[in-house]
Motif scaffolding. Structure first.
Motif, mmCIF file in Angstrom:
data_model
loop_
_atom_site.group_PDB
_atom_site.id
_atom_site.type_symbol
_atom_site.label_atom_id
_atom_site.label_comp_id
_atom_site.label_asym_id
_atom_site.label_seq_id
_atom_site.Cartn_x
_atom_site.Cartn_y
_atom_site.Cartn_z
ATOM 1 N N GLU A 364 0.819 -1.213 0.000
ATOM 2 C CA GLU A 364 0.000 0.000 0.000
ATOM 3 C C GLU A 364 0.855 1.266 0.000
ATOM 4 O OE1 GLU A 364 -3.078 0.261 2.900
ATOM 5 O OE2 GLU A 364 -3.922 -1.684 2.346
ATOM 6 N N LYS A 365 2.038 1.149 0.657
ATOM 7 C CA LYS A 365 2.901 2.332 0.731
ATOM 8 C C LYS A 365 4.268 2.002 0.146
ATOM 9 C CE LYS A 365 0.666 4.228 4.775
ATOM 10 N NZ LYS A 365 0.684 4.342 6.227
ATOM 11 N N ASN A 366 4.804 2.921 -0.608
ATOM 12 C CA ASN A 366 6.179 2.803 -1.132
ATOM 13 C C ASN A 366 6.421 1.486 -1.871
ATOM 14 O OD1 ASN A 366 8.730 3.814 -1.578
ATOM 15 N ND2 ASN A 366 9.592 2.801 0.223
ATOM 16 N N SER A 367 5.584 1.198 -2.841
ATOM 17 C CA SER A 367 5.793 0.013 -3.668
ATOM 18 C C SER A 367 5.871 0.447 -5.134
ATOM 19 C CB SER A 367 4.638 -0.980 -3.488
ATOM 20 O OG SER A 367 3.440 -0.388 -3.943
ATOM 21 N N VAL A 368 6.233 -0.477 -5.993
ATOM 22 C CA VAL A 368 6.287 -0.159 -7.425
ATOM 23 C C VAL A 368 4.912 0.308 -7.899
ATOM 24 C CG1 VAL A 368 6.696 -1.128 -9.711
ATOM 25 C CG2 VAL A 368 8.144 -1.823 -7.818
ATOM 26 N N PHE A 369 3.881 -0.333 -7.364
ATOM 27 C CA PHE A 369 2.512 0.003 -7.751
ATOM 28 C C PHE A 369 2.167 1.456 -7.410
ATOM 29 C CE2 PHE A 369 -1.842 0.227 -5.891
ATOM 30 C CZ PHE A 369 -2.560 0.198 -7.065
ATOM 31 N N THR A 370 2.486 1.899 -6.162
ATOM 32 C CA THR A 370 2.138 3.271 -5.764
ATOM 33 C C THR A 370 2.924 4.305 -6.582
ATOM 34 O OG1 THR A 370 3.775 3.093 -4.003
ATOM 35 C CG2 THR A 370 1.491 2.711 -3.384
ATOM 36 N N MET A 371 4.197 4.010 -6.865
ATOM 37 C CA MET A 371 5.004 4.955 -7.664
ATOM 38 C C MET A 371 4.467 5.059 -9.086
ATOM 39 S SD MET A 371 8.841 3.962 -6.501
ATOM 40 C CE MET A 371 9.265 3.774 -4.794
#
Ligand SMILES: [Zn+2]
Length: 505
Positions: A364-371
């Protein structure tokens, strides 16, 4: 006391020798001779008159008459010297006048005058010049060329084999051609096949041969076969197709096949693929997975999914595989972005993203997905369906008894390295009229490999059980006992049947 004669230019006469008793002779228009003693030489006169000559004079020692004769002789000798000096001076003046005249004329005849001056200069110093005619000589023409090096107006020749600069002097060049270093290199170069011979004459046969080599390389790559196989394949082709001129001309082994695939075919295939997405609006999706290979190097593999206009269907293709420094979300995201943009593909064309369901990718935080969502809010992110099915299947298998999976693995190990056991197993297969097949061993890290093993155990269930029953008697061991016990359990086959239904769903 020592006496000195001082020869002065005429214009200095009045200035330097105003004492009339010291003046002995003024024999020429350009020179005056003054007699001096040691005191004068050592004191104020010497430093002030550097342009004049000071000549020592022998003091008469025998008698006055002889001294007078000697003085006359000395005077005569000095006169001669002065005359020579005067002539030299006249000559120098004449040459200076000539050069001055050339300089004066240079305004009117600039180039001509310059040439004349340069001729005068050339006469002063000899320089070495490269001659183009040397390039036509048989002994030089294969290795000599003009060098760009010039030193003190001397030109240089260059040996293209040794990469040496040689002074543009024929004797020096000949000496270089006879040196052992040059001879050795020349013989090596002469043995090489010239590049013109390789690419110059492309006959139909050459083209067909190149095509055959490319096809063979493509065959290995598309079937996941090792390039090492080419060492066998090439002689095999020559043997089978002995009447074919193309097969006879083929010359390819593993090294060439690897080079063709890496620098030739692979490059071209990849470039064609990347070109499809260079335009804005050529949308695609990426599947990404990070892994550690056998050399403990972290690698990131990318697969691209897109709609192919030619085939009119969705196509999945290998995109790229790159090394990554670490497995953090930031590094993986940078790697994804660089991999796409380095191929001149607009990052905005990425509309779908998929990866395994670990925290680095989909946290949910600081992952490839969020970036990715920050940069491309419209992108659709799907957790990898294969990983999810794997997780579901693993979870379902937890309900199964451990002994079933152990049975499959132990059977694989039991037969994997024993010819004797395999032969014995084959006798049972023949007796029960089932297909003669090996018992497979599941791979350690690839979960999909287990299905093939389960299928094989189900196919050979009865002969295997009877084989184990016999082995327990002849060669008892704890593992064999456990395997027989599991196979005698009537639920085992039901559990094994459950595996394929999981994978088929
Ligand atoms: Zn050389």
């Amino acid at each position: 006391m020592d006496k000195w004669l001082l020869k002065l230019p005429k214009n200095k006469k009045n200035h330097e020798s105003n004492e009339g008793d010291r003046e002995v002779e003024a024999s020429s228009s350009s020179c005056t001779v003054v007699e001096l003693d040691n005191n004068d030489i050592g004191s104020e006169i010497q430093p002030s008159i550097s342009a004049i000559e000071v000549v020592p004079v022998q003091e008469p020692v025998i008698g006055d008459a002889i001294a007078t004769d000697d003085a006359n002789a000395n005077s005569q000798q000095m006169r001669n010297e002065i005359e020579v000096t005067r002539k030299r001076k006249i000559n120098t003046n004449t040459r200076a006048q000539e050069i001055e005249a050339i300089d004066l004329e240079s305004d009117d005849h600039g180039e001509e005058a310059e040439n004349q001056v340069s001729i005068v200069r050339k006469k002063k110093r000899f320089t070495y010049k490269f001659r183009d005619s040397w390039l036509q000589l048989d002994e030089f023409k294969n290795w000599l060329k003009r060098s760009s090096k010039v030193q003190n107006n001397n030109e240089f020749a260059k040996c293209i084999i040794c990469n040496d600069d040689i002074l543009a002097h024929k004797a020096d060049i000949c000496r270089h051609s006879l040196s052992s270093k040059h001879k050795k290199k020349f013989s090596q170069v002469a043995a090489n096949n010239k590049i013109d011979n390789v690419f110059g004459k492309n006959t139909q046969l050459d083209l067909s041969t190149r095509r055959a080599e490319l096809k063979l390389t493509g065959f290995l790559a598309s079937n996941d076969l090792p390039f090492l196989l080419m060492d066998t394949l090439e002689p095999l082709c020559k043997d089978i197709f002995s009447d074919s001129q193309v097969a006879k001309n083929i010359s390819i082994r593993r090294t060439k096949a690897t080079a063709i695939m890496q620098a030739g075919l692979g490059e071209i295939i990849s470039r064609d693929l990347f070109k499809k997405f260079e335009k804005p609006g050529a949308f695609f999706s990426i599947i990404m997975d990070e892994t550690t290979d056998v050399g403990s190097i972290k690698q990131c593999a990318f697969v691209i999914i897109y709609f192919c206009e030619d085939k009119k269907k969705v196509v999945t293709r290998f995109f790229d595989m790159v090394e990554v420094a670490s497995g953090t979300a930031k590094d993986l995201y940078d790697c994804l972005r660089n991999t796409i943009t380095s191929k001149k593909i607009p990052f905005e064309n990425l509309v779908g993203f998929s990866a395994d369901t670990c925290n680095v990718m989909f946290g949910e935080k600081n992952s490839v997905f969020t970036m990715l969502k920050q940069d491309l809010p419209q992108v659709v992110c799907v957790k990898c369906s294969c990983h999810m099915i794997h997780l579901a299947a693993s979870k379902a298998c937890l309900a199964l008894p451990r002994s079933v999976e152990d049975l499959v693995r132990n059977l694989g190990s039991h037969f994997s390295r024993s010819y004797h056991k395999q032969q014995k197993s084959m006798e049972f297969q023949e007796f029960f009229h089932v297909k003669i097949h090996k018992i497979l061993h599941p791979s350690v890290t690839r979960w999909l490999s287990l299905q093939g093993c389960v299928d094989r155990v189900l196919e050979q269930y009865v002969p295997l059980r009877e084989y184990l029953r016999e082995t327990v008697m002849s060669d008892p061991s704890r593992t064999t006992d456990e395997m027989l016990l599991t196979m005698n359990n009537k639920f085992t086959k039901i559990y094994l049947e459950f595996f394929p239904t999981l994978w088929d769903s």
